[in-house]
Every structure is written in C-alpha cells, then in structure tokens.
Design a protein around this motif. Structure first.
Motif, PDB file in Angstrom:
ATOM      1  N   GLY A  97       0.742  -1.170  -0.004  1.00 15.25           N
ATOM      2  CA  GLY A  97       0.015   0.021   0.045  1.00 15.25           C
ATOM      3  C   GLY A  97       0.943   0.981   0.233  1.00 15.25           C
ATOM      4  N   VAL A  98       2.167   1.108   0.242  1.00 12.68           N
ATOM      5  CA  VAL A  98       3.105   2.211  -0.069  1.00 12.68           C
ATOM      6  C   VAL A  98       3.327   2.686  -1.408  1.00 12.68           C
ATOM      7  CG1 VAL A  98       5.059   3.342   0.883  1.00 12.68           C
ATOM      8  CG2 VAL A  98       3.731   1.721   2.210  1.00 12.68           C
ATOM      9  N   LYS A  99       2.784   3.609  -1.968  1.00  6.73           N
ATOM     10  CA  LYS A  99       2.877   3.821  -3.579  1.00  6.73           C
ATOM     11  C   LYS A  99       3.332   5.446  -3.461  1.00  6.73           C
ATOM     12  CE  LYS A  99       0.440   0.567  -5.003  1.00  6.73           C
ATOM     13  NZ  LYS A  99       0.836  -0.663  -5.757  1.00  6.73           N
ATOM     14  N   GLN A 100       4.259   5.710  -4.615  1.00  7.61           N
ATOM     15  CA  GLN A 100       5.029   6.413  -4.734  1.00  7.61           C
ATOM     16  C   GLN A 100       4.045   7.715  -5.447  1.00  7.61           C
ATOM     17  OE1 GLN A 100       8.220   6.477  -7.167  1.00  7.61           O
ATOM     18  NE2 GLN A 100       9.064   8.622  -6.836  1.00  7.61           N
ATOM     19  N   GLU A 101       4.096   8.815  -4.908  1.00  7.19           N
ATOM     20  CA  GLU A 101       2.835   9.778  -5.351  1.00  7.19           C
ATOM     21  C   GLU A 101       3.493  10.586  -6.604  1.00  7.19           C
ATOM     22  OE1 GLU A 101       1.896  12.410  -2.385  1.00  7.19           O
ATOM     23  OE2 GLU A 101       1.171  11.153  -1.063  1.00  7.19           O
ATOM     24  N   VAL A 102       2.404  11.329  -7.442  1.00  6.81           N
ATOM     25  CA  VAL A 102       2.848  11.830  -8.696  1.00  6.81           C
ATOM     26  C   VAL A 102       3.973  12.768  -8.611  1.00  6.81           C
ATOM     27  CG1 VAL A 102       2.084  13.108 -10.737  1.00  6.81           C
ATOM     28  CG2 VAL A 102       0.497  11.585  -9.435  1.00  6.81           C
ATOM     29  N   GLU A 103       3.844  13.786  -7.723  1.00  3.10           N
ATOM     30  CA  GLU A 103       4.963  14.603  -7.367  1.00  3.10           C
ATOM     31  C   GLU A 103       5.887  14.508  -6.314  1.00  3.10           C
ATOM     32  OE1 GLU A 103       5.421  17.307  -9.668  1.00  3.10           O
ATOM     33  OE2 GLU A 103       3.512  16.643 -10.756  1.00  3.10           O
ATOM     34  N   GLU A 104       5.919  13.243  -5.820  1.00  4.57           N
ATOM     35  CA  GLU A 104       6.702  12.805  -4.835  1.00  4.57           C
ATOM     36  C   GLU A 104       8.200  12.604  -5.202  1.00  4.57           C
ATOM     37  OE1 GLU A 104       6.681  10.134  -0.480  1.00  4.57           O
ATOM     38  OE2 GLU A 104       5.648   9.372  -2.509  1.00  4.57           O
ATOM     39  N   PRO A 105       9.256  13.014  -4.849  1.00  3.87           N
ATOM     40  CA  PRO A 105      10.543  12.875  -5.263  1.00  3.87           C
ATOM     41  C   PRO A 105      11.066  11.397  -4.544  1.00  3.87           C
ATOM     42  CG  PRO A 105      10.776  14.973  -4.241  1.00  3.87           C
ATOM     43  CD  PRO A 105       9.424  14.341  -3.949  1.00  3.87           C
ATOM     44  N   LEU A 106      12.021  10.820  -5.316  1.00  2.00           N
ATOM     45  CA  LEU A 106      12.352   9.284  -5.050  1.00  2.00           C
ATOM     46  C   LEU A 106      12.916   9.284  -3.271  1.00  2.00           C
ATOM     47  CD1 LEU A 106      12.570   6.452  -5.753  1.00  2.00           C
ATOM     48  CD2 LEU A 106      14.845   7.076  -6.639  1.00  2.00           C
ATOM     49  N   ARG A 107      13.615  10.312  -3.233  1.00  2.00           N
ATOM     50  CA  ARG A 107      14.156  10.248  -1.943  1.00  2.00           C
ATOM     51  C   ARG A 107      13.174  10.288  -0.982  1.00  2.00           C
ATOM     52  NH1 ARG A 107      19.354  11.166   0.069  1.00  2.00           N
ATOM     53  NH2 ARG A 107      19.947  11.949  -2.014  1.00  2.00           N
ATOM     54  N   LYS A 108      12.387  11.174  -0.929  1.00  2.00           N
ATOM     55  CA  LYS A 108      11.309  11.074   0.003  1.00  2.00           C
ATOM     56  C   LYS A 108      10.408   9.734  -0.012  1.00  2.00           C
ATOM     57  CE  LYS A 108       7.385  14.292   1.657  1.00  2.00           C
ATOM     58  NZ  LYS A 108       6.388  15.509   1.197  1.00  2.00           N
ATOM     59  N   HIS A 109      10.091   9.470  -0.893  1.00  2.00           N
ATOM     60  CA  HIS A 109       9.270   8.031  -0.974  1.00  2.00           C
ATOM     61  C   HIS A 109      10.188   6.914  -0.352  1.00  2.00           C
ATOM     62  CE1 HIS A 109       6.966   4.963  -2.469  1.00  2.00           C
ATOM     63  NE2 HIS A 109       8.258   4.074  -2.895  1.00  2.00           N
ATOM     64  N   MET A 110      11.452   7.010  -0.526  1.00  2.00           N
ATOM     65  CA  MET A 110      12.458   5.885  -0.246  1.00  2.00           C
ATOM     66  C   MET A 110      12.357   6.052   1.452  1.00  2.00           C
ATOM     67  SD  MET A 110      13.642   3.768  -2.505  1.00  2.00           S
ATOM     68  CE  MET A 110      14.824   3.072  -1.372  1.00  2.00           C
ATOM     69  N   GLU A 111      12.375   7.372   1.820  1.00  2.00           N
ATOM     70  CA  GLU A 111      12.330   7.506   3.451  1.00  2.00           C
ATOM     71  C   GLU A 111      10.966   7.100   4.052  1.00  2.00           C
ATOM     72  OE1 GLU A 111      13.158  11.846   3.924  1.00  2.00           O
ATOM     73  OE2 GLU A 111      15.446  11.383   3.448  1.00  2.00           O
ATOM     74  N   ARG A 112       9.890   7.482   3.353  1.00  2.00           N
ATOM     75  CA  ARG A 112       8.701   6.995   3.769  1.00  2.00           C
ATOM     76  C   ARG A 112       8.396   5.281   3.783  1.00  2.00           C
ATOM     77  NH1 ARG A 112       3.487   6.855   1.408  1.00  2.00           N
ATOM     78  NH2 ARG A 112       4.545   7.699  -0.626  1.00  2.00           N
ATOM     79  N   ALA A 127      10.174  -9.510   0.339  1.00  4.18           N
ATOM     80  CA  ALA A 127       8.946  -9.006   0.595  1.00  4.18           C
ATOM     81  C   ALA A 127       9.321  -7.407   0.337  1.00  4.18           C
ATOM     82  CB  ALA A 127       8.370  -9.208   1.834  1.00  4.18           C
ATOM     83  N   VAL A 128      10.384  -6.832   0.852  1.00  2.61           N
ATOM     84  CA  VAL A 128      10.841  -5.587   1.028  1.00  2.61           C
ATOM     85  C   VAL A 128      11.142  -5.206  -0.415  1.00  2.61           C
ATOM     86  CG1 VAL A 128      12.504  -4.096   1.636  1.00  2.61           C
ATOM     87  CG2 VAL A 128      11.849  -5.732   3.197  1.00  2.61           C
ATOM     88  N   ILE A 129      11.825  -6.047  -1.480  1.00  2.00           N
ATOM     89  CA  ILE A 129      12.178  -5.606  -2.753  1.00  2.00           C
ATOM     90  C   ILE A 129      10.827  -5.737  -3.530  1.00  2.00           C
ATOM     91  CG2 ILE A 129      13.160  -6.328  -4.801  1.00  2.00           C
ATOM     92  CD1 ILE A 129      15.428  -7.564  -2.915  1.00  2.00           C
ATOM     93  N   MET A 130       9.860  -6.742  -3.270  1.00  2.87           N
ATOM     94  CA  MET A 130       8.566  -6.690  -4.092  1.00  2.87           C
ATOM     95  C   MET A 130       7.710  -5.508  -3.727  1.00  2.87           C
ATOM     96  SD  MET A 130       5.775  -9.583  -3.899  1.00  2.87           S
ATOM     97  CE  MET A 130       6.887 -10.859  -4.302  1.00  2.87           C
ATOM     98  N   GLY A 131       7.757  -5.279  -2.350  1.00  3.12           N
ATOM     99  CA  GLY A 131       7.010  -4.033  -2.077  1.00  3.12           C
ATOM    100  C   GLY A 131       7.553  -2.591  -2.746  1.00  3.12           C
ATOM    101  N   LEU A 132       8.820  -2.582  -2.781  1.00  2.00           N
ATOM    102  CA  LEU A 132       9.329  -1.322  -3.268  1.00  2.00           C
ATOM    103  C   LEU A 132       9.384  -1.125  -4.588  1.00  2.00           C
ATOM    104  CD1 LEU A 132      11.213   1.101  -2.994  1.00  2.00           C
ATOM    105  CD2 LEU A 132      13.198  -0.285  -3.092  1.00  2.00           C
TER     106      LEU A 132
END
Length: 244
Positions: A97-112, A127-132
């Motif tokens: 359920g952790v999805k990268q938003e449209v305007e979200e930078p990759l760094r911020k998404h990785m931190e979340r 599971a971590v790799i699959m979810g990412l």
C-alpha cells in the motif's frame, strides 16, 4: 546495600502509550527499564502510569481502588483492555500500500518506505524488494529495477542512491534552478539592451516654442544663403534609392 531506585523511570527516548500503538513493544520496553533500575513490584506499579497517556491514562485512572495487588494484576488488566490493538500491527502485505505519489521525489518516497519497513517485525528481504518495486512510479528507476531482478536489499538501495544523486545533480545544473524563472531572466537580459538602443532621454532646453506659420520649405529658402546653415548632405547609397 541495595541501590536507590530513581523517582522517574521515563526516559526521553521512551514513547508514551496512548492505546493505539503496539502494546507488547511498550511492555517489553517498560520491563527492561524496571529490570535495569532493580525496581520492586510496588515501584513498577507506580511507575507504569507515568508511561501512559490519552486513552490509556484514562483507563488507568478508572481502575477501582484496591483492585490491583501487584504488577501482574496491572499487566492482566492492561492486556485485556488493549489486546485488540495488536491487530493494528503492520505486516509484510502492508508494504503493497506504500505508493509513490505523482510529484513525490524518489528520496522522500524511500524515506517513507523505510519507515514503514521498520514498523514490521521479521520482514523478509524478498517482501521488501517486491513492495518497493510495486510502489514505484513508472520511470527510469522502476524500469531498471524491474529488468535487473535484484535479490539483495543493498543492491536496491545503492541503485536508488545513484539515481537520486543523478537527478539532484541534473536539477542543480538547470538554469531554472540557479537563476529562477528562465523567461524572467531572458526578459531581464533584454531590458538593458532596449534601454541602450533607445538611449537616455535628453532633457528639453525649452518648454515653450513659437508655432510656425509657414512651411519648413519656405523657411529653408529664406535662410539657405546664410553660411551658418550648411546645405543638406546627399543621401548615402541605398538599394533602389536616389542620391539626390
């Protein structure tokens, strides 16, 4: 000689329990601190209330007088009241359920994404790799990860860090990042050129002039014999023009 027990057992790095988080983690943390402080059973009963807040504190205040004889009684009542919250503990499928938003930078998404991973116990690397991969927005990085099929989490993190640095360095090299709006900078460059072409406005020597009652041709005929006014110069050569 028995060591003195400190009055306060709550440390700055111990979060208060409000009735919504993992109660087992809170109890384990509290018991460890009581063990290090060599606290008695009575002291543990009194200190436990200092680790509660909001709904959990209201529950503790609602306990009837003399309804608790030892710390095991508090644990039993505490688990009976808040054991339902254990279902809120996150598991591996919650990573989907952790999805990268449209305007979200990759760094911020990785931190979340990493923050959610820390909340899940016994999380498999697969599971971590699959979810990412599943939560990444379509782009060069997601395509690269999908093609390589990494099996180690360190490889994924290194690739993500390289891509993040590459994007941030490219962004710093853009004129829009260094100088602001590029259209505004171009307008600022053109403005002084326009002023140079037009030139500074000359101050007027006189403010009132006598209007002419005859044509300029008649005026020149009258004064052409005066030496102070030289004759007009011929026009320079121009394509299709006359020199007279």
């Amino acid at each position: 000689m028995r060591a003195k027990v400190p009055r306060k057992f709550k440390s700055p790095d111990m979060n208060l329990y409000d009735g919504t988080t993992d109660l087992k983690h809170h109890l384990s943390n509290f018991k460890s601190r009581m063990y290090l402080a060599n606290a008695s059973d009575a002291t543990s009963c009194k200190a436990f209330s200092t680790t509660l807040t909001k709904a959990a504190m209201k529950w503790f205040d609602s306990l009837l007088p003399r309804s608790v004889s030892n710390f095991d009684d508090i644990l039993h009542k505490f688990l009976t009241r808040f054991s339902i919250q254990k279902d809120k503990v996150k598991h591996a499928p919650s990573l989907l359920g952790v999805k990268q938003e449209v305007e979200e930078p990759l760094r911020k998404h990785m931190e979340r994404f990493n923050k959610v991973c820390l909340e899940i116990q016994d999380l498999p690397t697969e599971a971590v790799i699959m979810g990412l991969v599943n939560g990444l927005r379509e782009g060069p990085f997601s395509h690269s990860i999908s093609k390589r099929h990494p099996t180690f989490l360190n490889d994924v993190q290194e690739q993500a860090e390289k891509y993040i640095n590459m994007k941030e360095n490219a962004r710093l090299r853009e004129p829009n990042w260094r100088l602001g709006n590029p259209h505004q900078s171009k307008e600022n460059e053109r403005e002084p050129k326009r002023k140079e072409e037009v030139g500074p406005e000359k101050p007027k020597r006189y403010h009132n002039y006598t209007p002419l009652r005859v044509s300029c041709v008649d005026v020149y005929r009258e004064i052409c014999h005066i030496e102070k006014f030289p004759p007009l110069r011929p026009i320079k050569n121009k394509k299709g023009g006359s020199r007279n």
